[in-house]
Design an enzyme around this catalytic site. Structure first.
Site, PDB file in Angstrom:
ATOM      1  N   HIS A 144      63.391 -24.093 -33.864  1.00  0.00           N
ATOM      2  CA  HIS A 144      64.629 -23.839 -33.119  1.00  0.00           C
ATOM      3  C   HIS A 144      65.499 -25.077 -32.908  1.00  0.00           C
ATOM      4  O   HIS A 144      66.669 -24.944 -32.544  1.00  0.00           O
ATOM      5  CB  HIS A 144      64.279 -23.221 -31.763  1.00  0.00           C
ATOM      6  CG  HIS A 144      65.429 -22.604 -31.037  1.00  0.00           C
ATOM      7  ND1 HIS A 144      66.259 -21.652 -31.593  1.00  0.00           N
ATOM      8  CD2 HIS A 144      65.909 -22.804 -29.772  1.00  0.00           C
ATOM      9  CE1 HIS A 144      67.170 -21.284 -30.717  1.00  0.00           C
ATOM     10  NE2 HIS A 144      66.998 -21.978 -29.617  1.00  0.00           N
ATOM     11  N   SER A 173      71.918 -22.452 -29.846  1.00  0.00           N
ATOM     12  CA  SER A 173      71.242 -21.368 -29.145  1.00  0.00           C
ATOM     13  C   SER A 173      72.250 -20.631 -28.251  1.00  0.00           C
ATOM     14  O   SER A 173      73.263 -20.138 -28.739  1.00  0.00           O
ATOM     15  CB  SER A 173      70.054 -21.932 -28.365  1.00  0.00           C
ATOM     16  OG  SER A 173      69.187 -20.912 -27.940  1.00  0.00           O
ATOM     17  N   ASP A 182      62.242 -20.458 -36.937  1.00  0.00           N
ATOM     18  CA  ASP A 182      63.066 -20.335 -35.731  1.00  0.00           C
ATOM     19  C   ASP A 182      62.740 -19.081 -34.935  1.00  0.00           C
ATOM     20  O   ASP A 182      62.518 -18.007 -35.503  1.00  0.00           O
ATOM     21  CB  ASP A 182      64.538 -20.294 -36.154  1.00  0.00           C
ATOM     22  CG  ASP A 182      65.482 -20.836 -35.110  1.00  0.00           C
ATOM     23  OD1 ASP A 182      65.256 -20.601 -33.917  1.00  0.00           O
ATOM     24  OD2 ASP A 182      66.461 -21.502 -35.502  1.00  0.00           O
TER      25      ASP A 182
END
Length: 329
Positions: A308, A134, A279
């Protein structure tokens, strides 16, 4: 998950500590945890960068599965001799400058310098791999494409970008599309509290929770390590609020105009892209990496049952793919 594919971090050597980090004339401390044998000359250590910004390292601890009990094995899936976790400044067990710093202090440049200090301090700068998740992937990509210390960057062997967007504009566009697929009452709750500036309310938190169950983590209940990382943001939201803003869907902080797209061709190491089919970082957010790193060699794996945090949602397959990438030529 079979024992042949995964190794429990509970039976691996572990080392924790704090490294001094001097930036703009002041010295802070960066907390780190090493799982595996960092002193082994047989493997290449993997350095992990957590997301948030501000969510701490805990939710990435499942990546300890990558540590191979025999790094010198001839297998193409030997993984790594050690995985390094750390809490970025302002997060978890590292120093917390909090309100003593202006918003301009919290920049990607700060965190790239901290990463450089970690690599040097742990003695791994001559050869290492990076895995960023991320925001951590955004940071890793910027480090790999633009860091000023060319000698240090020369030690980077392979790069893994897990659910990392190439620009915040693309991320916002993807989130907007996903929010429109939520139930109408949830959409209305999100809209009302964002307009009223009451994103700290319980009702807003519950509405965001509906989005998170679809597009952040599809494991119920959320894994303990993921919850702990979320708690770290709540305990000190300085970094998250300054760089991202109070809303997941509308970036108002210093990262709102961030984009690595122009610099992607400068990434010169083999790269693995990872993302979930559900995601919050949609495929269009990742496509620029795939298009721009072709010369260095790039692979992209999508996890059909994940959102995610695929390393928690499809842990066995995730570890297998990453281990093969690290062990391959």
């Amino acid at each position: 998950m079979s024992s042949s594919d995964t190794f429990s971090r509970d039976i691996l050597p572990t080392k924790e500590g704090k490294l001094p980090f001097t930036y703009q004339g002041e010295t802070y401390e960066t907390y780190y945890k090493v799982v595996g044998n960092l002193d082994s000359t047989a493997g290449v250590p993997l350095v992990t960068l957590h997301g948030g910004p501000g969510s701490a390292h805990h939710y990435l601890l499942a990546l300890s599965d990558l540590v191979s009990p025999s790094p010198s094995s001839s297998s193409s899936e030997t993984g790594t001799n050690a995985v390094i976790f750390y809490d970025q400044l302002g997060t978890g067990n590292s120093s917390h400058p909090r309100d003593s710093k202006a918003p301009s202090f919290w920049t990607p440049e700060l965190f790239m310098e901290e990463l450089a200090n970690l690599l040097a301090g742990l003695g791994v700068s001559k050869k290492y791999d990076l895995l960023g998740h991320s925001w951590g992937g955004m940071l890793a990509a910027q480090f790999a494409s633009a860091f000023h210390n060319k000698q240090l960057l020369a030690g980077l062997r392979k790069l893994i970008l897990s659910s990392a967007p190439a620009s915040m504009a693309l991320f916002e566009q993807g989130c907007a599309k996903l929010v429109k697929e939520l139930p109408a009452d949830v959409q209305e709750t999100l809209r009302r509290h964002e307009e009223d500036g009451t994103t700290d309310s319980k009702e807003y938190e519950e509405a965001v929770g509906v989005f998170y169950e679809r597009h952040l983590c599809r494991v119920k209940p959320f894994p303990r390590d993921l919850v702990r990382s979320f708690e770290c943001i709540g305990e000190d939201p300085t970094v998250y609020h300054t760089m991202n803003g109070p809303s997941e869907f509308h970036i108002t902080g210093s990262l709102r105009t961030w984009s690595i797209i122009p610099s992607i061709p400068a990434i010169s190491v083999p790269t693995l892209l990872l993302s979930g089919a559900h995601d919050e970082v949609q495929e269009e957010c990742i496509q620029p990496f795939f298009d721009g790193i072709m010369k260095a060699g790039v692979k992209w794996a999508v996890f059909a049952e994940s959102s995610h945090v695929a390393h928690l949602e499809e842990r066995e397959r995730y570890i297998r793919i990453v281990r093969a990438f690290l062990g391959g030529n």
